[in-house]
Motif scaffolding. Structure first.
Motif, PDB file in Angstrom:
ATOM      1  N   ASN A  96      83.261 -14.010  -4.198  1.00 47.42           N
ATOM      2  CA  ASN A  96      83.460 -14.079  -5.646  1.00 47.42           C
ATOM      3  C   ASN A  96      83.432 -15.508  -6.169  1.00 47.42           C
ATOM      4  O   ASN A  96      83.160 -15.730  -7.357  1.00 47.42           O
ATOM      5  CB  ASN A  96      84.794 -13.419  -6.025  1.00 47.42           C
ATOM      6  N   ALA A 150      73.720 -15.547  -5.363  1.00 43.77           N
ATOM      7  CA  ALA A 150      73.637 -14.171  -5.852  1.00 43.77           C
ATOM      8  C   ALA A 150      73.365 -13.189  -4.719  1.00 43.77           C
ATOM      9  O   ALA A 150      72.411 -13.370  -3.961  1.00 43.77           O
ATOM     10  CB  ALA A 150      72.537 -14.061  -6.904  1.00 43.77           C
ATOM     11  N   LYS A 165      69.743 -11.516  -3.823  1.00 39.12           N
ATOM     12  CA  LYS A 165      68.716 -12.523  -4.088  1.00 39.12           C
ATOM     13  C   LYS A 165      68.787 -13.636  -3.049  1.00 39.12           C
ATOM     14  O   LYS A 165      67.767 -14.057  -2.499  1.00 39.12           O
ATOM     15  CB  LYS A 165      68.894 -13.103  -5.485  1.00 39.12           C
ATOM     16  N   TYR A 225      84.510  -6.972  -5.433  1.00 37.85           N
ATOM     17  CA  TYR A 225      83.355  -7.861  -5.546  1.00 37.85           C
ATOM     18  C   TYR A 225      82.420  -7.281  -6.596  1.00 37.85           C
ATOM     19  O   TYR A 225      81.642  -6.371  -6.332  1.00 37.85           O
ATOM     20  CB  TYR A 225      82.653  -7.969  -4.194  1.00 37.85           C
ATOM     21  N   THR A 226      82.507  -7.815  -7.792  1.00 36.73           N
ATOM     22  CA  THR A 226      81.857  -7.184  -8.941  1.00 36.73           C
ATOM     23  C   THR A 226      80.610  -7.922  -9.419  1.00 36.73           C
ATOM     24  O   THR A 226      80.134  -7.678 -10.526  1.00 36.73           O
ATOM     25  CB  THR A 226      82.856  -7.089 -10.106  1.00 36.73           C
ATOM     26  N   ARG A 227      80.089  -8.824  -8.601  1.00 35.91           N
ATOM     27  CA  ARG A 227      78.902  -9.566  -9.007  1.00 35.91           C
ATOM     28  C   ARG A 227      77.691  -8.633  -9.149  1.00 35.91           C
ATOM     29  O   ARG A 227      77.576  -7.621  -8.445  1.00 35.91           O
ATOM     30  CB  ARG A 227      78.584 -10.653  -7.968  1.00 35.91           C
ATOM     31  N   ASP A 228      76.788  -9.014 -10.060  1.00 35.31           N
ATOM     32  CA  ASP A 228      75.560  -8.227 -10.225  1.00 35.31           C
ATOM     33  C   ASP A 228      74.806  -8.165  -8.898  1.00 35.31           C
ATOM     34  O   ASP A 228      74.624  -9.181  -8.224  1.00 35.31           O
ATOM     35  CB  ASP A 228      74.670  -8.869 -11.294  1.00 35.31           C
ATOM     36  N   GLY A 229      74.369  -6.982  -8.545  1.00 34.24           N
ATOM     37  CA  GLY A 229      73.609  -6.805  -7.321  1.00 34.24           C
ATOM     38  C   GLY A 229      74.438  -6.501  -6.096  1.00 34.24           C
ATOM     39  O   GLY A 229      73.887  -6.235  -5.020  1.00 34.24           O
ATOM     40  N   ARG A 275      73.848  -3.090  -4.301  1.00 34.57           N
ATOM     41  CA  ARG A 275      72.589  -2.984  -3.559  1.00 34.57           C
ATOM     42  C   ARG A 275      72.553  -3.916  -2.350  1.00 34.57           C
ATOM     43  O   ARG A 275      71.783  -3.688  -1.409  1.00 34.57           O
ATOM     44  CB  ARG A 275      71.413  -3.304  -4.481  1.00 34.57           C
TER      45      ARG A 275
END
Length: 281
Positions: free
Chosen positions: A106, A111, A114, A143-147, A150
């Motif tokens: 976090n 990213a 990526k 852990y709320t990061r974009d992606g 996936r």
């Protein structure tokens, strides 16, 4: 003044490192009277064998959290991978390991999906896609990061697959019949995109700096920026501690080069000013 600061950093490096990563400072000792022979047998058999620069078997089959049959190679190929060994009903240590990793993740500007992938593999053959899915849901709330959904994969598998991967990675664990739990070491492993074991980070807390440097090194510079490359010249990975430590002499060389460059630039500017003044007069 710069060199005084460097000397202070070197003298206080153990304390600073402990504060940033949770590692004990130099000189840390066990309680008096505790020896390896009196340590419980399961604890004497666990640990990490650092198989640095060795490859893990990417053809090993597992099941992902949706029940789909996958191979480890599905998560490699284009970016570094953070590998975590944990079983999903572990009452304590596994949870602390993944908690520590999610906290460090976090704080990273890199990213997921990526710049890197995260693969959690259960070493309990009784785990299933259902238990993997439940564990993944818990950590996607942290852990709320974009992606993240996936890029973070939770796998389960049969004993032969688990044995092949854990042995290749140097992860030694045992089943403790008395407590009916697995005894295992704590840490995460960073691998290159082609499956080579690059860095081991030990413990249950991981400094964001250490994790970032490990990912940058595992990517051979394709992840991160020019500042990371410069800082990695001043920080060195220590396999004994699983941490990055400050290297004073390298920093002194950079400071010296910068001083020489500044001096040469100053001389060039002054010479040009004198020539300009002479031409005007």
């Amino acid at each position: 003044m710069f060199f005084v600061a460097l000397a202070w950093l070197e003298l206080n490096a153990p304390l600073l490192r402990a504060q940033m990563t949770g590692a004990p400072t130099a000189g840390y000792k066990l309680e008096p009277g505790i020896t390896s022979s009196t340590m419980p047998r399961p604890l004497r058999e666990i640990g990490f064998d650092q198989n640095l620069d060795q490859y893990v078997p990417l053809d090993v089959p597992f099941r992902d959290e949706s029940g789909r049959t996958v191979r480890l190679a599905d998560y490699f190929g284009s970016r570094p991978v953070v590998l975590v060994f944990a079983y999903y009903d572990c009452p304590m240590l596994c949870t602390q390991v993944i908690n520590g990793l999610s906290t460090a993740l976090n704080l990273l500007s890199l990213a997921p999906g990526k710049d890197f992938e995260i693969v959690t593999v259960s070493f309990n053959p009784r785990d299933t896609p259902a238990t993997a899915s439940a564990k993944k849901a818990v950590y996607l709330e942290r852990y709320t990061r974009d992606g993240a959904a996936r890029a973070w994969h939770f796998l389960s598998g049969d004993e032969p697959s688990i044995d092949r991967l854990t042995k290749a990675a140097g992860f030694r664990y045992v089943w403790d019949a008395e407590t009916k739990q697995f005894a295992h070491p704590t840490g995460v492993i960073v691998l290159t995109a082609d499956g080579r074991l690059s860095r081991y980070l030990f413990g249950i807390e991981y400094g964001p700096r250490d994790l970032r440097y490990a990912l940058v090194e595992a990517s051979a510079g394709s992840v991160g920026n020019a500042a990371d490359t410069l800082l990695l010249y001043c920080y060195h990975y220590d396999p004994m501690t699983g941490r990055y430590g400050f290297v004073v002499m390298r920093a002194v060389r950079i400071a010296g080069a910068a001083t020489v460059l500044a001096l040469v630039s100053f001389i060039i500017v002054m010479v040009r000013k004198e020539k300009r003044a002479a031409s005007l007069s």
